[in-house]
Design a protein around this motif. Structure first.
Motif, PDB file in Angstrom:
ATOM      1  N   ALA A   1       0.832  -1.210   0.000  1.00  0.00           N
ATOM      2  CA  ALA A   1       0.000   0.000   0.000  1.00  0.00           C
ATOM      3  C   ALA A   1       0.865   1.258   0.000  1.00  0.00           C
ATOM      4  O   ALA A   1       0.586   2.219  -0.735  1.00  0.00           O
ATOM      5  CB  ALA A   1      -0.929  -0.011   1.210  1.00  0.00           C
ATOM      6  N   ARG A   2       1.940   1.261   0.793  1.00  0.00           N
ATOM      7  CA  ARG A   2       2.838   2.420   0.837  1.00  0.00           C
ATOM      8  C   ARG A   2       3.511   2.647  -0.512  1.00  0.00           C
ATOM      9  O   ARG A   2       3.622   3.786  -0.977  1.00  0.00           O
ATOM     10  CB  ARG A   2       3.899   2.231   1.935  1.00  0.00           C
ATOM     11  CG  ARG A   2       3.379   2.396   3.355  1.00  0.00           C
ATOM     12  CD  ARG A   2       4.529   2.548   4.341  1.00  0.00           C
ATOM     13  NE  ARG A   2       5.412   1.389   4.340  1.00  0.00           N
ATOM     14  CZ  ARG A   2       5.245   0.327   5.129  1.00  0.00           C
ATOM     15  NH1 ARG A   2       4.209   0.276   5.954  1.00  0.00           N
ATOM     16  NH2 ARG A   2       6.105  -0.681   5.086  1.00  0.00           N
ATOM     17  N   GLU A   3       3.940   1.563  -1.147  1.00  0.00           N
ATOM     18  CA  GLU A   3       4.638   1.711  -2.418  1.00  0.00           C
ATOM     19  C   GLU A   3       3.689   2.156  -3.527  1.00  0.00           C
ATOM     20  O   GLU A   3       4.078   2.943  -4.396  1.00  0.00           O
ATOM     21  CB  GLU A   3       5.316   0.392  -2.800  1.00  0.00           C
ATOM     22  CG  GLU A   3       6.318   0.527  -3.932  1.00  0.00           C
ATOM     23  CD  GLU A   3       7.363   1.604  -3.671  1.00  0.00           C
ATOM     24  OE1 GLU A   3       7.654   2.375  -4.612  1.00  0.00           O
ATOM     25  OE2 GLU A   3       7.868   1.675  -2.537  1.00  0.00           O
ATOM     26  N   PHE A   4       2.463   1.693  -3.494  1.00  0.00           N
ATOM     27  CA  PHE A   4       1.475   2.142  -4.473  1.00  0.00           C
ATOM     28  C   PHE A   4       1.235   3.644  -4.339  1.00  0.00           C
ATOM     29  O   PHE A   4       1.131   4.358  -5.345  1.00  0.00           O
ATOM     30  CB  PHE A   4       0.165   1.380  -4.301  1.00  0.00           C
ATOM     31  CG  PHE A   4       0.077   0.119  -5.120  1.00  0.00           C
ATOM     32  CD1 PHE A   4       1.162  -0.743  -5.226  1.00  0.00           C
ATOM     33  CD2 PHE A   4      -1.087  -0.212  -5.779  1.00  0.00           C
ATOM     34  CE1 PHE A   4       1.091  -1.903  -5.974  1.00  0.00           C
ATOM     35  CE2 PHE A   4      -1.176  -1.369  -6.543  1.00  0.00           C
ATOM     36  CZ  PHE A   4      -0.087  -2.222  -6.631  1.00  0.00           C
ATOM     37  N   LYS A   5       1.156   4.124  -3.110  1.00  0.00           N
ATOM     38  CA  LYS A   5       0.967   5.566  -2.893  1.00  0.00           C
ATOM     39  C   LYS A   5       2.164   6.348  -3.419  1.00  0.00           C
ATOM     40  O   LYS A   5       2.002   7.421  -4.019  1.00  0.00           O
ATOM     41  CB  LYS A   5       0.745   5.845  -1.409  1.00  0.00           C
ATOM     42  CG  LYS A   5      -0.613   5.383  -0.888  1.00  0.00           C
ATOM     43  CD  LYS A   5      -0.767   5.667   0.592  1.00  0.00           C
ATOM     44  CE  LYS A   5      -2.122   5.190   1.105  1.00  0.00           C
ATOM     45  NZ  LYS A   5      -2.270   5.414   2.569  1.00  0.00           N
ATOM     46  N   ALA A   6       3.373   5.811  -3.208  1.00  0.00           N
ATOM     47  CA  ALA A   6       4.570   6.482  -3.709  1.00  0.00           C
ATOM     48  C   ALA A   6       4.583   6.510  -5.238  1.00  0.00           C
ATOM     49  O   ALA A   6       4.963   7.521  -5.845  1.00  0.00           O
ATOM     50  CB  ALA A   6       5.818   5.773  -3.177  1.00  0.00           C
ATOM     51  N   LEU A   7       4.150   5.442  -5.862  1.00  0.00           N
ATOM     52  CA  LEU A   7       4.082   5.394  -7.322  1.00  0.00           C
ATOM     53  C   LEU A   7       3.047   6.383  -7.854  1.00  0.00           C
ATOM     54  O   LEU A   7       3.261   7.025  -8.892  1.00  0.00           O
ATOM     55  CB  LEU A   7       3.740   3.975  -7.792  1.00  0.00           C
ATOM     56  CG  LEU A   7       4.847   2.921  -7.658  1.00  0.00           C
ATOM     57  CD1 LEU A   7       4.292   1.523  -7.913  1.00  0.00           C
ATOM     58  CD2 LEU A   7       5.996   3.213  -8.612  1.00  0.00           C
ATOM     59  N   GLU A   8       1.938   6.510  -7.146  1.00  0.00           N
ATOM     60  CA  GLU A   8       0.925   7.490  -7.551  1.00  0.00           C
ATOM     61  C   GLU A   8       1.461   8.912  -7.424  1.00  0.00           C
ATOM     62  O   GLU A   8       1.256   9.748  -8.323  1.00  0.00           O
ATOM     63  CB  GLU A   8      -0.336   7.329  -6.697  1.00  0.00           C
ATOM     64  CG  GLU A   8      -1.212   6.154  -7.077  1.00  0.00           C
ATOM     65  CD  GLU A   8      -2.529   6.168  -6.329  1.00  0.00           C
ATOM     66  OE1 GLU A   8      -3.486   6.806  -6.811  1.00  0.00           O
ATOM     67  OE2 GLU A   8      -2.602   5.547  -5.240  1.00  0.00           O
ATOM     68  N   ARG A   9       2.145   9.207  -6.326  1.00  0.00           N
ATOM     69  CA  ARG A   9       2.690  10.552  -6.140  1.00  0.00           C
ATOM     70  C   ARG A   9       3.702  10.906  -7.221  1.00  0.00           C
ATOM     71  O   ARG A   9       3.789  12.062  -7.662  1.00  0.00           O
ATOM     72  CB  ARG A   9       3.339  10.680  -4.749  1.00  0.00           C
ATOM     73  CG  ARG A   9       2.344  10.739  -3.599  1.00  0.00           C
ATOM     74  CD  ARG A   9       3.027  11.197  -2.310  1.00  0.00           C
ATOM     75  NE  ARG A   9       4.094  10.297  -1.902  1.00  0.00           N
ATOM     76  CZ  ARG A   9       3.916   9.265  -1.082  1.00  0.00           C
ATOM     77  NH1 ARG A   9       2.707   9.000  -0.604  1.00  0.00           N
ATOM     78  NH2 ARG A   9       4.933   8.494  -0.740  1.00  0.00           N
ATOM     79  N   SER A  10       4.457   9.908  -7.661  1.00  0.00           N
ATOM     80  CA  SER A  10       5.472  10.160  -8.692  1.00  0.00           C
ATOM     81  C   SER A  10       4.889  10.133 -10.097  1.00  0.00           C
ATOM     82  O   SER A  10       5.608  10.383 -11.076  1.00  0.00           O
ATOM     83  CB  SER A  10       6.592   9.125  -8.586  1.00  0.00           C
ATOM     84  OG  SER A  10       6.108   7.826  -8.860  1.00  0.00           O
ATOM     85  N   GLY A  11       3.606   9.826 -10.207  1.00  0.00           N
ATOM     86  CA  GLY A  11       2.954   9.813 -11.514  1.00  0.00           C
ATOM     87  C   GLY A  11       3.212   8.573 -12.345  1.00  0.00           C
ATOM     88  O   GLY A  11       2.878   8.541 -13.531  1.00  0.00           O
TER      89      GLY A  11
END
Length: 232
Positions: free
Chosen positions: A194-204
């Motif tokens: 879940a944390r990594e998915f959020k990071a991927l979303e933030r980075s576009g």
């Protein structure tokens, strides 16, 4: 059970056989329906039949001593599992659980082996399948030993994605992966996914769409994975 689904006719392994030969094999199988989340094979089970998925989807899983599950692969209608024990007569190397309601045909090992020896196309397909499984497992072992968890997540997303239209740098994962399933595939905790998915979303690098997850720059993801491998 409705008799018309009790046939191996739609199993790709038997594509070279005529209808009469398939009907003969049909009569040598036992047929079973299983409900979602029902186990069809247990790890270290001593049976050696081959099971053909006539309808539905199953998953191949391993479970560690700590209780954490590792998801190896999914098997869909038209495919089969259990061939390793039919070949070497050793206990099952993994468990298999129904993801949906499924209908399976259970073929005795002796019948399976006789058919493989009798029909060249079946033999060739089996060899191709086993070679593919070896390559897949070798790649995953490499990822587990050489990549941190986040890069294993990237690799898993790329593995299950499909190109979007004519854009070679965008891909789609549909249906969108559940965090717990990704965690089971790469052997980490769901919260880390879940944390990594959020990071991927933030980075576009990923975008959420209704019924899908879009990878917006697959070249960049591939380069990040390769850089991590080269650093080892």
């Amino acid at each position: 059970m409705h008799k018309k689904i009790e046939t191996l006719a739609n199993i790709s392994l038997f594509r070279s056989l005529d209808a009469a030969k398939i009907r003969q094999l049909d009569t040598q199988c036992s047929w079973r329906r299983a409900s979602r989340n029902e186990w069809l094979i247990d790890f270290q089970d001593e049976s050696n039949d081959v099971l053909f998925v006539v309808s539905g989807t199953v998953r191949v899983k391993l479970q560690s001593v700590s209780g954490r599950e590792v998801l190896l692969r999914e098997i869909n209608a038209g495919e089969f599992f259990g061939e390793l024990s039919a070949i070497d007569n050793h206990p099952r190397s993994a468990g298999v659980v129904a993801v949906t309601d499924v209908t399976v045909a259970r073929m005795p090992a002796s019948v399976f082996r006789n058919a493989v020896h009798a029909y060249n196309d079946m033999s060739d397909q089996l060899l191709t399948l086993l070679a593919g499984q070896i390559r897949m497992l070798a790649n995953r072992v490499n990822e587990f030993t050489a990549l941190d968890a986040k890069y294993r997540i990237y690799a898993e997303l790329l593995r299950h994605s499909k190109p979007v239209g004519g854009n070679q740098n965008r891909a789609i994962v549909s249906p969108p992966p559940v965090h717990s399933e990704i965690a089971a595939r790469v052997s980490i905790r769901r919260e880390a996914v879940a944390r990594e998915f959020k990071a991927l979303e933030r980075s576009g690098l990923i975008e959420r769409r209704q019924g899908a997850l879009v990878l917006t720059d697959i070249v960049k993801l591939q380069k990040m994975i390769q850089k991590a491998l080269d650093a080892e």
